[in-house]
Design an enzyme around this catalytic site. Structure first.
Site, PDB file in Angstrom:
ATOM      1  N   HIS A  29       0.871  -1.179   0.000  1.00  0.00           N
ATOM      2  CA  HIS A  29       0.000   0.000   0.000  1.00  0.00           C
ATOM      3  C   HIS A  29       0.904   1.223   0.000  1.00  0.00           C
ATOM      4  O   HIS A  29       1.744   1.396   0.874  1.00  0.00           O
ATOM      5  CB  HIS A  29      -0.905   0.020   1.225  1.00  0.00           C
ATOM      6  CG  HIS A  29      -1.900   1.153   1.181  1.00  0.00           C
ATOM      7  ND1 HIS A  29      -3.172   1.004   0.674  1.00  0.00           N
ATOM      8  CD2 HIS A  29      -1.799   2.453   1.552  1.00  0.00           C
ATOM      9  CE1 HIS A  29      -3.804   2.167   0.742  1.00  0.00           C
ATOM     10  NE2 HIS A  29      -2.986   3.060   1.270  1.00  0.00           N
ATOM     11  N   CYS A  30       0.726   2.083  -1.007  1.00  0.00           N
ATOM     12  CA  CYS A  30       1.605   3.241  -1.179  1.00  0.00           C
ATOM     13  C   CYS A  30       0.867   4.513  -0.783  1.00  0.00           C
ATOM     14  O   CYS A  30      -0.155   4.864  -1.384  1.00  0.00           O
ATOM     15  CB  CYS A  30       2.066   3.329  -2.635  1.00  0.00           C
ATOM     16  SG  CYS A  30       3.175   4.725  -2.956  1.00  0.00           S
ATOM     17  N   VAL A  31       1.386   5.220   0.220  1.00  0.00           N
ATOM     18  CA  VAL A  31       0.744   6.460   0.666  1.00  0.00           C
ATOM     19  C   VAL A  31       0.894   7.562  -0.369  1.00  0.00           C
ATOM     20  O   VAL A  31       0.081   8.489  -0.417  1.00  0.00           O
ATOM     21  CB  VAL A  31       1.323   6.921   2.025  1.00  0.00           C
ATOM     22  CG1 VAL A  31       0.993   5.922   3.111  1.00  0.00           C
ATOM     23  CG2 VAL A  31       2.829   7.154   1.934  1.00  0.00           C
ATOM     24  N   VAL A  43      -1.941   6.984  -2.649  1.00  0.00           N
ATOM     25  CA  VAL A  43      -3.193   6.837  -1.892  1.00  0.00           C
ATOM     26  C   VAL A  43      -3.964   5.634  -2.404  1.00  0.00           C
ATOM     27  O   VAL A  43      -5.182   5.695  -2.600  1.00  0.00           O
ATOM     28  CB  VAL A  43      -4.054   8.116  -1.994  1.00  0.00           C
ATOM     29  CG1 VAL A  43      -5.035   8.161  -0.838  1.00  0.00           C
ATOM     30  CG2 VAL A  43      -3.207   9.366  -1.989  1.00  0.00           C
TER      31      VAL A  43
END
Length: 307
Positions: free
Chosen positions: A154-156, A159
């Site tokens: 999951h890549c911030v 998003v």
């Protein structure tokens, strides 16, 4: 002891929930970096140089053309990752049963409902959080709150989860970001050096500060993205995700490693005309089930092996 473990788990999920709130903040941050860079490169330094004539105008023209081309591809790839669903498990998904090979119903097998199964095992897994079956290479994302097909991480920054349906777009985002930030760093390097020299530099304090900030930001991003790119290149070459790279440390043979060429095609497709754009050809989507995230070819000798 149990209470302490429960509190720790609760804190982890509280953190995951907080990540969802970043949302538009991270997108605005990315656009802010792009805006500062655009101002420093185009409006402050190389745009005005177009009117100076001679070699400086030619250099400025080349830099501006490359800058805008890479920027378009960077933003196209970025928003493709942001707005493309990484792939979720279809409702009531059920694995196919090969009656000709005499396969038993996988729902009655020993792996049904198992937790922490060997990643190389073809047994069917079950997600207790989603209360559903998990296709091969599928993992549950605590931030998104659902199972994601071929989840990488999951890549911030985007998003979103990076999974089967947008992994190629994420890799292209890294690729074009590396090229763009390297170009900006090199093009602003003379101005950065002049900033610390005794010579008089044209421009207001505001434009000089923007140039300085743009150089530092792009240098930092270029170095960090280079590291991520090397890591993901090795993952593509071995046909693993970030999660699987850790899991398969205990697995002597990785069943999905089909050789570098086929591994590359399972991410970027077989149509060379689409390799460098965040899209797939209709033909690739039709003939390559791996691009849909539910079925993956594996080594025949490992298919027949019982784990």
């Amino acid at each position: 002891m149990y209470r302490s473990g429960a509190v720790m788990a609760w804190n982890v999920f509280k953190f995951c929930t907080a990540l969802r709130g970043l949302g538009s903040i991270m997108i605005l941050l990315v656009l802010g970096v792009v805006g500062v860079t655009y101002y420093a490169v185009v409006l402050t330094n190389y745009g005005p140089a177009l009117t100076e004539g001679g070699l400086e105008s030619v250099t400025a023209l080349v830099v501006l053309i490359l800058f805008h081309c890479l920027l378009v591809m960077l933003l196209w790839s970025y928003f493709s990752v942001v707005f493309t669903d990484p792939g979720g498990v279809p409702p009531n998904w059920r694995p196919a049963v090969d009656e000709e090979r005499g396969d038993a119903d996988p729902l009655t097998g020993p792996e049904y409902g198992a937790v922490g199964a060997d990643p190389a095992n073809t047994g069917i897994r079950y997600c207790r959080k989603c209360n559903q079956l998990k296709p091969p290479r599928c993992h549950h994302c605590s931030v998104c709150g659902r199972c994601v097909l071929k989840m990488d991480h999951h890549c911030v920054w985007v998003v979103n989860c990076v999974g089967a349906l947008n992994y190629k777009y994420f890799l292209l985002f890294l690729f074009y970001t590396l090229l763009e930030t390297t170009l900006v760093t090199l093009s602003l390097l003379p101005h950065f050096i002049a900033f610390f020299s005794d010579e008089e530099i044209p421009g207001t304090p505001g434009t000089l500060a923007t140039t300085f900030l743009a150089f530092v930001l792009n240098l930092a991003f270029a170095l960090s993205v280079m590291g991520f790119s090397i890591m993901h290149i090795s993952s593509v070459a071995a046909n693993t995700t970030t999660i699987e790279a850790y899991e398969k440390k205990t697995t002597p043979k990785w069943r999905y490693d089909l050789g570098r060429k086929r591994n590359f095609e399972q991410v970027f497709g077989m149509d060379k005309g689409y390799w460098f754009i965040p899209a797939y050809s209709e033909e690739d989507l039709r003939r390559m089930p791996a691009l849909q995230g539910l079925e993956y070819p594996s080594k025949p000798e490992l298919d027949a092996q019982e784990f």
